[in-house]
Write a protein that holds these residues in place. Structure first.
Motif, PDB file in Angstrom:
ATOM      1  N   VAL A  28      46.651  64.239  38.013  1.00 46.20           N
ATOM      2  CA  VAL A  28      45.987  63.794  36.799  1.00 46.20           C
ATOM      3  C   VAL A  28      44.946  62.742  37.183  1.00 46.20           C
ATOM      4  O   VAL A  28      45.209  61.914  38.060  1.00 46.20           O
ATOM      5  N   PRO A  29      43.762  62.747  36.565  1.00 43.48           N
ATOM      6  CA  PRO A  29      42.783  61.697  36.874  1.00 43.48           C
ATOM      7  C   PRO A  29      43.379  60.307  36.691  1.00 43.48           C
ATOM      8  O   PRO A  29      44.153  60.057  35.764  1.00 43.48           O
ATOM      9  N   VAL A  30      43.009  59.386  37.587  1.00 41.43           N
ATOM     10  CA  VAL A  30      43.584  58.040  37.612  1.00 41.43           C
ATOM     11  C   VAL A  30      42.483  56.998  37.456  1.00 41.43           C
ATOM     12  O   VAL A  30      41.425  57.100  38.074  1.00 41.43           O
ATOM     13  N   ILE A  31      42.725  56.015  36.601  1.00 41.18           N
ATOM     14  CA  ILE A  31      41.912  54.800  36.578  1.00 41.18           C
ATOM     15  C   ILE A  31      42.684  53.769  37.371  1.00 41.18           C
ATOM     16  O   ILE A  31      43.770  53.350  36.977  1.00 41.18           O
ATOM     17  N   GLU A  32      42.121  53.363  38.491  1.00 44.18           N
ATOM     18  CA  GLU A  32      42.855  52.519  39.431  1.00 44.18           C
ATOM     19  C   GLU A  32      42.742  51.045  39.055  1.00 44.18           C
ATOM     20  O   GLU A  32      41.648  50.500  38.947  1.00 44.18           O
ATOM     21  N   THR A  33      43.877  50.424  38.856  1.00 43.59           N
ATOM     22  CA  THR A  33      43.914  48.967  38.761  1.00 43.59           C
ATOM     23  C   THR A  33      44.279  48.437  40.138  1.00 43.59           C
ATOM     24  O   THR A  33      44.801  49.170  40.983  1.00 43.59           O
ATOM     25  N   GLY A  34      43.977  47.184  40.398  1.00 43.63           N
ATOM     26  CA  GLY A  34      44.170  46.684  41.750  1.00 43.63           C
ATOM     27  C   GLY A  34      44.922  45.383  41.799  1.00 43.63           C
ATOM     28  O   GLY A  34      45.017  44.647  40.814  1.00 43.63           O
ATOM     29  N   VAL A  35      45.452  45.106  42.969  1.00 43.50           N
ATOM     30  CA  VAL A  35      46.100  43.819  43.189  1.00 43.50           C
ATOM     31  C   VAL A  35      45.026  42.739  43.292  1.00 43.50           C
ATOM     32  O   VAL A  35      43.845  43.022  43.490  1.00 43.50           O
ATOM     33  N   GLY A  36      45.430  41.506  43.148  1.00 45.44           N
ATOM     34  CA  GLY A  36      44.464  40.417  43.075  1.00 45.44           C
ATOM     35  C   GLY A  36      44.557  39.437  44.224  1.00 45.44           C
ATOM     36  O   GLY A  36      45.167  38.373  44.071  1.00 45.44           O
ATOM     37  N   ASN A  37      43.966  39.783  45.359  1.00 47.90           N
ATOM     38  CA  ASN A  37      43.807  38.783  46.418  1.00 47.90           C
ATOM     39  C   ASN A  37      42.506  38.046  46.115  1.00 47.90           C
ATOM     40  O   ASN A  37      41.437  38.364  46.660  1.00 47.90           O
ATOM     41  N   CYS A  38      42.581  37.076  45.214  1.00 44.55           N
ATOM     42  CA  CYS A  38      41.403  36.407  44.671  1.00 44.55           C
ATOM     43  C   CYS A  38      41.087  35.134  45.463  1.00 44.55           C
ATOM     44  O   CYS A  38      41.989  34.379  45.806  1.00 44.55           O
ATOM     45  N   HIS A  39      39.801  34.916  45.710  1.00 51.34           N
ATOM     46  CA  HIS A  39      39.346  33.769  46.502  1.00 51.34           C
ATOM     47  C   HIS A  39      38.635  32.747  45.633  1.00 51.34           C
ATOM     48  O   HIS A  39      37.983  33.096  44.642  1.00 51.34           O
ATOM     49  N   LEU A  40      38.743  31.486  46.036  1.00 48.81           N
ATOM     50  CA  LEU A  40      37.955  30.410  45.448  1.00 48.81           C
ATOM     51  C   LEU A  40      37.214  29.703  46.570  1.00 48.81           C
ATOM     52  O   LEU A  40      37.830  29.240  47.536  1.00 48.81           O
ATOM     53  N   VAL A  41      35.883  29.655  46.462  1.00 49.26           N
ATOM     54  CA  VAL A  41      35.040  29.031  47.476  1.00 49.26           C
ATOM     55  C   VAL A  41      34.530  27.695  46.946  1.00 49.26           C
ATOM     56  O   VAL A  41      33.934  27.632  45.864  1.00 49.26           O
ATOM     57  N   VAL A  42      34.776  26.627  47.694  1.00 47.09           N
ATOM     58  CA  VAL A  42      34.235  25.305  47.372  1.00 47.09           C
ATOM     59  C   VAL A  42      32.994  25.108  48.224  1.00 47.09           C
ATOM     60  O   VAL A  42      33.080  24.949  49.448  1.00 47.09           O
ATOM     61  N   ASP A  43      31.833  25.157  47.585  1.00 43.96           N
ATOM     62  CA  ASP A  43      30.564  25.066  48.298  1.00 43.96           C
ATOM     63  C   ASP A  43      30.283  23.621  48.721  1.00 43.96           C
ATOM     64  O   ASP A  43      30.894  22.661  48.224  1.00 43.96           O
ATOM     65  N   ALA A  44      29.296  23.460  49.574  1.00 43.86           N
ATOM     66  CA  ALA A  44      28.946  22.121  50.066  1.00 43.86           C
ATOM     67  C   ALA A  44      28.529  21.197  48.937  1.00 43.86           C
ATOM     68  O   ALA A  44      28.801  19.991  48.978  1.00 43.86           O
ATOM     69  N   SER A  45      27.902  21.746  47.910  1.00 46.31           N
ATOM     70  CA  SER A  45      27.384  20.919  46.819  1.00 46.31           C
ATOM     71  C   SER A  45      28.361  20.762  45.663  1.00 46.31           C
ATOM     72  O   SER A  45      28.035  20.125  44.653  1.00 46.31           O
ATOM     73  N   ALA A  46      29.555  21.317  45.782  1.00 49.82           N
ATOM     74  CA  ALA A  46      30.498  21.314  44.665  1.00 49.82           C
ATOM     75  C   ALA A  46      30.935  19.902  44.301  1.00 49.82           C
ATOM     76  O   ALA A  46      31.141  19.048  45.169  1.00 49.82           O
ATOM     77  N   ASP A  47      31.104  19.671  43.005  1.00 50.02           N
ATOM     78  CA  ASP A  47      31.699  18.420  42.547  1.00 50.02           C
ATOM     79  C   ASP A  47      33.191  18.465  42.871  1.00 50.02           C
ATOM     80  O   ASP A  47      33.903  19.364  42.388  1.00 50.02           O
ATOM     81  N   PRO A  48      33.710  17.541  43.678  1.00 48.15           N
ATOM     82  CA  PRO A  48      35.116  17.624  44.107  1.00 48.15           C
ATOM     83  C   PRO A  48      36.105  17.620  42.950  1.00 48.15           C
ATOM     84  O   PRO A  48      37.092  18.366  42.981  1.00 48.15           O
ATOM     85  N   ALA A  49      35.859  16.802  41.937  1.00 47.99           N
ATOM     86  CA  ALA A  49      36.787  16.739  40.808  1.00 47.99           C
ATOM     87  C   ALA A  49      36.813  18.062  40.057  1.00 47.99           C
ATOM     88  O   ALA A  49      37.877  18.551  39.659  1.00 47.99           O
ATOM     89  N   MET A  50      35.627  18.644  39.827  1.00 43.91           N
ATOM     90  CA  MET A  50      35.567  19.943  39.152  1.00 43.91           C
ATOM     91  C   MET A  50      36.268  21.013  39.973  1.00 43.91           C
ATOM     92  O   MET A  50      37.047  21.821  39.447  1.00 43.91           O
ATOM     93  N   ALA A  51      35.993  21.028  41.268  1.00 39.31           N
ATOM     94  CA  ALA A  51      36.598  22.034  42.135  1.00 39.31           C
ATOM     95  C   ALA A  51      38.118  21.933  42.126  1.00 39.31           C
ATOM     96  O   ALA A  51      38.827  22.950  42.087  1.00 39.31           O
ATOM     97  N   LEU A  52      38.645  20.704  42.153  1.00 34.69           N
ATOM     98  CA  LEU A  52      40.090  20.518  42.156  1.00 34.69           C
ATOM     99  C   LEU A  52      40.705  20.984  40.842  1.00 34.69           C
ATOM    100  O   LEU A  52      41.747  21.647  40.835  1.00 34.69           O
ATOM    101  N   GLU A  53      40.061  20.653  39.737  1.00 30.95           N
ATOM    102  CA  GLU A  53      40.600  21.071  38.439  1.00 30.95           C
ATOM    103  C   GLU A  53      40.634  22.591  38.321  1.00 30.95           C
ATOM    104  O   GLU A  53      41.616  23.175  37.851  1.00 30.95           O
ATOM    105  N   ILE A  54      39.567  23.249  38.771  1.00 32.53           N
ATOM    106  CA  ILE A  54      39.527  24.708  38.721  1.00 32.53           C
ATOM    107  C   ILE A  54      40.581  25.310  39.647  1.00 32.53           C
ATOM    108  O   ILE A  54      41.294  26.253  39.283  1.00 32.53           O
ATOM    109  N   LEU A  55      40.710  24.759  40.847  1.00 29.31           N
ATOM    110  CA  LEU A  55      41.693  25.267  41.802  1.00 29.31           C
ATOM    111  C   LEU A  55      43.109  25.169  41.256  1.00 29.31           C
ATOM    112  O   LEU A  55      43.887  26.135  41.324  1.00 29.31           O
ATOM    113  N   LEU A  56      43.464  24.012  40.723  1.00 34.27           N
ATOM    114  CA  LEU A  56      44.827  23.835  40.221  1.00 34.27           C
ATOM    115  C   LEU A  56      45.102  24.766  39.043  1.00 34.27           C
ATOM    116  O   LEU A  56      46.193  25.343  38.934  1.00 34.27           O
TER     117      LEU A  56
END
Length: 412
Positions: free
Chosen positions: A215-243
């Motif tokens: 039967v035709p399949v619509i594939e859902t996937g597992v989530g090996n999701c990444h978060l990149v903190v760039d050189a210019s990132a605001d550290p407080a913002m990055a930490l809040e998003i990460l947590l």
């Protein structure tokens, strides 16, 4: 009842739903919500039995969390059904249209898929979400849940079917497909009876369905999701998003599993992040450059490909954005990838080069969710590139057909 008998009933129900008006389907959604609300005690009792069995079998805490229902989660399922009733009906929408020089009018319109089989693990909330989305989009749902949630799913489906009957709709628009593992194989072989299958669960389940289904399949996937903190990132913002992305609910597929920190940001960000992650109960599996800033578990090659679904996080320091993009290309599952940056050029490049169903800039990956995006509930998050990609709401549960209207024209 055999799978063939269930698919036959589902096709009859789908035929009736295909012509149902929005008002009729919305009435069904509200009736399903009412019935599920009234059945809360029975649903929670059934779920408690499933959870007890899972815990006795040594199931991980993350999977037990996916399985567990609470009064708030049941209320969320009820509200999700009502939210769907508020949304526009996609069936009949004109995707595009034009008139040919010969006067023939051409319209491409949305139509239901038909009979949708959904094969999923744990997470009994999927039962209500999938039943509601299929109803609103004019499809009949065959729900093949895992044995770990058998009692919960049965209680939820019983309530949904009661609601459908109360609304004057066919109960067989939502059916639970119980039985041994061979039943899944029967569903996958039911080409011509089932129009599409959607697997939702771990990598093993998804791989099995994609490779084995006729039967035709619509594939859902597992989530090996990444978060990149760039050189210019605001550290407080990055930490809040990460947590938020790691800790708010670690057992779901849109939780962050790997942290990549630009070398120029490491000395500022990691001394903030490592203690905060430890305080939140997160075990960091870090490379040697991360270990220079705090105590971590040494990362192994397997950590870069792992979807933990738990309070674990792989972490590495990368030389630049090029290295971060290369790492993501190597290990991403194509689910959701995040960049925290103050650089517009970095954001533009990241969104252009990352190949994933969702790309985020300065926002938590926990927003990659049908409800958060305004779709109501979702059937799953597709990581394929055909038809549906990303959270699958109402529009993604339709196909299209061309309607040509003339006044007697013939082709020369």
């Amino acid at each position: 009842m055999t799978v063939l008998e269930q698919t036959t009933r589902a096709r009859a129900a789908a035929l009736e739903l295909a012509g149902a008006t929005r008002a009729v389907k919305d009435r069904g959604l509200h009736a399903m919500a009412d019935a599920l609300g009234k059945a809360e005690t029975a649903v929670l009792e059934a779920n408690a039995a499933d959870v007890a069995r899972a815990e006795a079998a040594g199931t991980t805490a993350a999977l037990v969390d996916r399985l567990r229902l609470t009064p708030d989660r049941v209320a969320g399922m009820v509200e999700g059904l009502r939210d769907l009733a508020v949304l526009p009906d996609p069936v009949g929408d004109v995707v595009r249209g034009w008139t040919n020089p010969n006067g023939v009018q051409v319209r491409q319109v949305r139509v239901p898929l038909g009979v949708v089989g959904i094969i999923y693990e744990a997470r009994p909330n999927v039962t209500a979400d999938a039943g509601g989305i299929c109803l609103k989009s004019g499809n009949a749902a065959l729900l093949r849940g895992s044995s770990s949630a058998a009692a919960s799913n049965a209680a939820v489906v019983e309530a949904l079917r009661d609601g459908l009957v109360e609304a004057g709709l066919p109960a067989d628009a939502v059916q639970l497909v119980p039985g041994p593992r061979s039943v899944t194989d029967e569903l996958m072989a039911a080409r011509g009876q089932v129009d599409v299958l959607i697997p939702r669960g771990g990598a093993g389940l998804i791989e099995h369905v994609v490779r084995s289904s006729q039967v035709p399949v619509i594939e859902t996937g597992v989530g090996n999701c990444h978060l990149v903190v760039d050189a210019s990132a605001d550290p407080a913002m990055a930490l809040e998003i990460l947590l938020n992305a790691k800790v708010q609910r670690p057992s779901v597929c849109n939780a962050v599993e790997t942290l990549l920190v630009h070398a120029d940001a490491a000395a500022t960000f990691l001394p903030l992040a490592l203690p905060a992650l430890a305080a939140a109960g997160v075990t960091v599996h870090g490379d040697g450059r991360v270990a220079a800033f705090g105590e971590v578990v040494p990362a192994t090659p397997e950590d870069w490909e792992t979807e933990y679904l738990a309070l674990d996080l792989a972490a590495a320091v990368v030389d630049d954005l090029d290295a971060a993009l290369a790492h993501i290309r190597r290990w991403s599952t194509g689910h959701s990838e995040t960049l925290v940056t103050a650089s517009q050029s970095a954001a533009v490049r990241f969104t252009a080069e990352v190949d994933a169903a969702a790309v985020l800039v300065n926002a938590s990956s926990r927003f990659v969710d049908g409800g958060e995006l305004g779709f109501g509930a979702e059937v799953g998050i597709s990581t394929q590139k055909l038809h549906a990609r990303g959270p699958m709401g109402l529009a993604e549960m339709t196909s299209t057909k061309y309607v040509l209207t003339g006044s007697g024209q013939t082709r020369p």
